[in-house]
Design a protein around this motif. Structure first.
Motif, PDB file in Angstrom:
ATOM      1  N   THR A  31       0.841  -1.201   0.000  1.00 17.87           N
ATOM      2  CA  THR A  31       0.000   0.000   0.000  1.00 17.87           C
ATOM      3  C   THR A  31       0.872   1.246   0.000  1.00 17.87           C
ATOM      4  O   THR A  31       0.640   2.177  -0.777  1.00 17.87           O
ATOM      5  CB  THR A  31      -0.934   0.008   1.227  1.00 17.87           C
ATOM      6  N   ASN A  32       1.884   1.253   0.854  1.00 23.80           N
ATOM      7  CA  ASN A  32       2.784   2.410   0.913  1.00 23.80           C
ATOM      8  C   ASN A  32       3.526   2.615  -0.404  1.00 23.80           C
ATOM      9  O   ASN A  32       3.679   3.745  -0.861  1.00 23.80           O
ATOM     10  CB  ASN A  32       3.770   2.264   2.070  1.00 23.80           C
ATOM     11  N   ARG A  33       3.970   1.521  -1.012  1.00 24.06           N
ATOM     12  CA  ARG A  33       4.663   1.638  -2.302  1.00 24.06           C
ATOM     13  C   ARG A  33       3.752   2.227  -3.372  1.00 24.06           C
ATOM     14  O   ARG A  33       4.162   3.082  -4.153  1.00 24.06           O
ATOM     15  CB  ARG A  33       5.181   0.277  -2.754  1.00 24.06           C
ATOM     16  N   VAL A  34       2.522   1.745  -3.405  1.00 23.56           N
ATOM     17  CA  VAL A  34       1.570   2.244  -4.399  1.00 23.56           C
ATOM     18  C   VAL A  34       1.272   3.726  -4.156  1.00 23.56           C
ATOM     19  O   VAL A  34       1.236   4.523  -5.095  1.00 23.56           O
ATOM     20  CB  VAL A  34       0.271   1.400  -4.383  1.00 23.56           C
ATOM     21  N   LEU A  35       1.094   4.107  -2.900  1.00 20.35           N
ATOM     22  CA  LEU A  35       0.793   5.502  -2.597  1.00 20.35           C
ATOM     23  C   LEU A  35       1.935   6.438  -3.002  1.00 20.35           C
ATOM     24  O   LEU A  35       1.693   7.534  -3.486  1.00 20.35           O
ATOM     25  CB  LEU A  35       0.457   5.665  -1.118  1.00 20.35           C
ATOM     26  N   VAL A  36       3.159   5.989  -2.810  1.00 18.33           N
ATOM     27  CA  VAL A  36       4.312   6.793  -3.238  1.00 18.33           C
ATOM     28  C   VAL A  36       4.275   6.977  -4.759  1.00 18.33           C
ATOM     29  O   VAL A  36       4.473   8.092  -5.260  1.00 18.33           O
ATOM     30  CB  VAL A  36       5.642   6.154  -2.788  1.00 18.33           C
ATOM     31  N   ARG A  37       4.004   5.904  -5.478  1.00 16.78           N
ATOM     32  CA  ARG A  37       3.929   5.998  -6.944  1.00 16.78           C
ATOM     33  C   ARG A  37       2.774   6.899  -7.367  1.00 16.78           C
ATOM     34  O   ARG A  37       2.888   7.640  -8.339  1.00 16.78           O
ATOM     35  CB  ARG A  37       3.792   4.611  -7.552  1.00 16.78           C
ATOM     36  N   CYS A  38       1.668   6.845  -6.633  1.00 11.82           N
ATOM     37  CA  CYS A  38       0.520   7.703  -6.957  1.00 11.82           C
ATOM     38  C   CYS A  38       0.870   9.172  -6.730  1.00 11.82           C
ATOM     39  O   CYS A  38       0.514  10.039  -7.539  1.00 11.82           O
ATOM     40  CB  CYS A  38      -0.684   7.324  -6.112  1.00 11.82           C
ATOM     41  N   GLU A  39       1.553   9.456  -5.617  1.00 12.30           N
ATOM     42  CA  GLU A  39       1.939  10.832  -5.307  1.00 12.30           C
ATOM     43  C   GLU A  39       2.906  11.387  -6.350  1.00 12.30           C
ATOM     44  O   GLU A  39       2.867  12.574  -6.661  1.00 12.30           O
ATOM     45  CB  GLU A  39       2.570  10.910  -3.926  1.00 12.30           C
ATOM     46  N   ARG A  40       3.746  10.546  -6.874  1.00 11.72           N
ATOM     47  CA  ARG A  40       4.694  10.974  -7.912  1.00 11.72           C
ATOM     48  C   ARG A  40       4.059  10.955  -9.302  1.00 11.72           C
ATOM     49  O   ARG A  40       4.724  11.218 -10.293  1.00 11.72           O
ATOM     50  CB  ARG A  40       5.918  10.063  -7.906  1.00 11.72           C
ATOM     51  N   ARG A  42       3.146   8.498 -11.063  1.00  3.15           N
ATOM     52  CA  ARG A  42       3.615   7.403 -11.922  1.00  3.15           C
ATOM     53  C   ARG A  42       2.568   6.311 -12.018  1.00  3.15           C
ATOM     54  O   ARG A  42       2.714   5.364 -12.773  1.00  3.15           O
ATOM     55  CB  ARG A  42       4.923   6.835 -11.391  1.00  3.15           C
ATOM     56  N   LEU A  43       1.525   6.444 -11.198  1.00  2.00           N
ATOM     57  CA  LEU A  43       0.443   5.484 -11.189  1.00  2.00           C
ATOM     58  C   LEU A  43      -0.840   6.269 -10.961  1.00  2.00           C
ATOM     59  O   LEU A  43      -0.934   7.051 -10.021  1.00  2.00           O
ATOM     60  CB  LEU A  43       0.651   4.475 -10.057  1.00  2.00           C
ATOM     61  N   THR A  44      -1.801   6.117 -11.840  1.00  8.10           N
ATOM     62  CA  THR A  44      -3.035   6.896 -11.725  1.00  8.10           C
ATOM     63  C   THR A  44      -4.269   6.037 -11.962  1.00  8.10           C
ATOM     64  O   THR A  44      -5.265   6.523 -12.460  1.00  8.10           O
ATOM     65  CB  THR A  44      -3.032   8.054 -12.739  1.00  8.10           C
ATOM     66  N   ASP A  45      -4.203   4.781 -11.585  1.00 11.81           N
ATOM     67  CA  ASP A  45      -5.335   3.908 -11.861  1.00 11.81           C
ATOM     68  C   ASP A  45      -6.169   3.659 -10.607  1.00 11.81           C
ATOM     69  O   ASP A  45      -6.035   4.351  -9.603  1.00 11.81           O
ATOM     70  CB  ASP A  45      -4.859   2.604 -12.495  1.00 11.81           C
ATOM     71  N   ALA A  46      -7.019   2.688 -10.675  1.00 11.72           N
ATOM     72  CA  ALA A  46      -7.924   2.370  -9.568  1.00 11.72           C
ATOM     73  C   ALA A  46      -7.167   1.894  -8.330  1.00 11.72           C
ATOM     74  O   ALA A  46      -7.691   1.993  -7.213  1.00 11.72           O
ATOM     75  CB  ALA A  46      -8.926   1.316 -10.013  1.00 11.72           C
ATOM     76  N   ASP A  47      -5.949   1.397  -8.496  1.00 11.07           N
ATOM     77  CA  ASP A  47      -5.156   0.988  -7.338  1.00 11.07           C
ATOM     78  C   ASP A  47      -4.877   2.173  -6.412  1.00 11.07           C
ATOM     79  O   ASP A  47      -4.830   2.010  -5.194  1.00 11.07           O
ATOM     80  CB  ASP A  47      -3.838   0.349  -7.769  1.00 11.07           C
ATOM     81  N   CYS A  48      -4.687   3.353  -6.978  1.00  5.27           N
ATOM     82  CA  CYS A  48      -4.445   4.546  -6.147  1.00  5.27           C
ATOM     83  C   CYS A  48      -5.633   4.785  -5.227  1.00  5.27           C
ATOM     84  O   CYS A  48      -5.469   4.997  -4.024  1.00  5.27           O
ATOM     85  CB  CYS A  48      -4.215   5.775  -7.019  1.00  5.27           C
ATOM     86  N   GLU A  49      -6.808   4.762  -5.796  1.00  3.11           N
ATOM     87  CA  GLU A  49      -8.012   5.003  -5.006  1.00  3.11           C
ATOM     88  C   GLU A  49      -8.228   3.905  -3.969  1.00  3.11           C
ATOM     89  O   GLU A  49      -8.574   4.188  -2.818  1.00  3.11           O
ATOM     90  CB  GLU A  49      -9.225   5.119  -5.924  1.00  3.11           C
ATOM     91  N   ALA A  50      -8.003   2.676  -4.340  1.00  3.55           N
ATOM     92  CA  ALA A  50      -8.172   1.565  -3.399  1.00  3.55           C
ATOM     93  C   ALA A  50      -7.158   1.652  -2.260  1.00  3.55           C
ATOM     94  O   ALA A  50      -7.497   1.404  -1.096  1.00  3.55           O
ATOM     95  CB  ALA A  50      -8.045   0.230  -4.127  1.00  3.55           C
ATOM     96  N   ALA A  51      -5.932   2.019  -2.573  1.00  4.79           N
ATOM     97  CA  ALA A  51      -4.905   2.153  -1.538  1.00  4.79           C
ATOM     98  C   ALA A  51      -5.252   3.296  -0.588  1.00  4.79           C
ATOM     99  O   ALA A  51      -5.123   3.161   0.635  1.00  4.79           O
ATOM    100  CB  ALA A  51      -3.540   2.386  -2.174  1.00  4.79           C
ATOM    101  N   ARG A  52      -5.714   4.409  -1.130  1.00  4.03           N
ATOM    102  CA  ARG A  52      -6.130   5.536  -0.273  1.00  4.03           C
ATOM    103  C   ARG A  52      -7.292   5.129   0.624  1.00  4.03           C
ATOM    104  O   ARG A  52      -7.326   5.484   1.808  1.00  4.03           O
ATOM    105  CB  ARG A  52      -6.525   6.733  -1.139  1.00  4.03           C
ATOM    106  N   ASP A  53      -8.249   4.415   0.072  1.00  3.57           N
ATOM    107  CA  ASP A  53      -9.397   3.964   0.865  1.00  3.57           C
ATOM    108  C   ASP A  53      -8.966   3.005   1.968  1.00  3.57           C
ATOM    109  O   ASP A  53      -9.502   3.053   3.080  1.00  3.57           O
ATOM    110  CB  ASP A  53     -10.438   3.289  -0.029  1.00  3.57           C
ATOM    111  N   ALA A  54      -8.004   2.159   1.692  1.00  8.46           N
ATOM    112  CA  ALA A  54      -7.501   1.228   2.710  1.00  8.46           C
ATOM    113  C   ALA A  54      -6.847   1.987   3.857  1.00  8.46           C
ATOM    114  O   ALA A  54      -7.045   1.643   5.026  1.00  8.46           O
ATOM    115  CB  ALA A  54      -6.517   0.241   2.083  1.00  8.46           C
ATOM    116  N   VAL A  55      -6.090   3.025   3.525  1.00  7.07           N
ATOM    117  CA  VAL A  55      -5.449   3.839   4.569  1.00  7.07           C
ATOM    118  C   VAL A  55      -6.514   4.553   5.397  1.00  7.07           C
ATOM    119  O   VAL A  55      -6.441   4.583   6.629  1.00  7.07           O
ATOM    120  CB  VAL A  55      -4.454   4.839   3.945  1.00  7.07           C
TER     121      VAL A  55
END
Length: 70
Positions: A31-40, A42-55
């Motif tokens: 989750t942390n790895r995905v969130l870092v990629r989202c913040e940069r 480099r990743l803008t898909d549904a995984d970003c939203e799911a990771a944010r919701d999990a946090v």
């Protein structure tokens, strides 16, 4: 035409399925790895939203525990 079909198949095979909020809640390191990629961005898909919701879910759980103890 053949190249378009081949490229489509290769791209479809390379994409990962979207992971759920529950999956991210169970895998905090990823989750942390995905969130870092989202913040940069480099990743803008549904995984970003799911990771944010999990946090958010984890934070809500901690807040409920804190309020019960207070």
């Amino acid at each position: 035409m053949r190249y378009t079909l081949l490229l489509s198949l290769l791209l479809a095979a390379c994409t990962q399925p979207t992971r759920s909020v529950d999956w991210f809640a169970a895998h905090p390191e990823e989750t942390n790895r995905v969130l870092v990629r989202c913040e940069r961005q480099r990743l803008t898909d549904a995984d970003c939203e799911a990771a944010r919701d999990a946090v958010r879910r984890k934070q809500d759980e901690r807040l409920k525990l804190f309020r019960k103890g207070a």
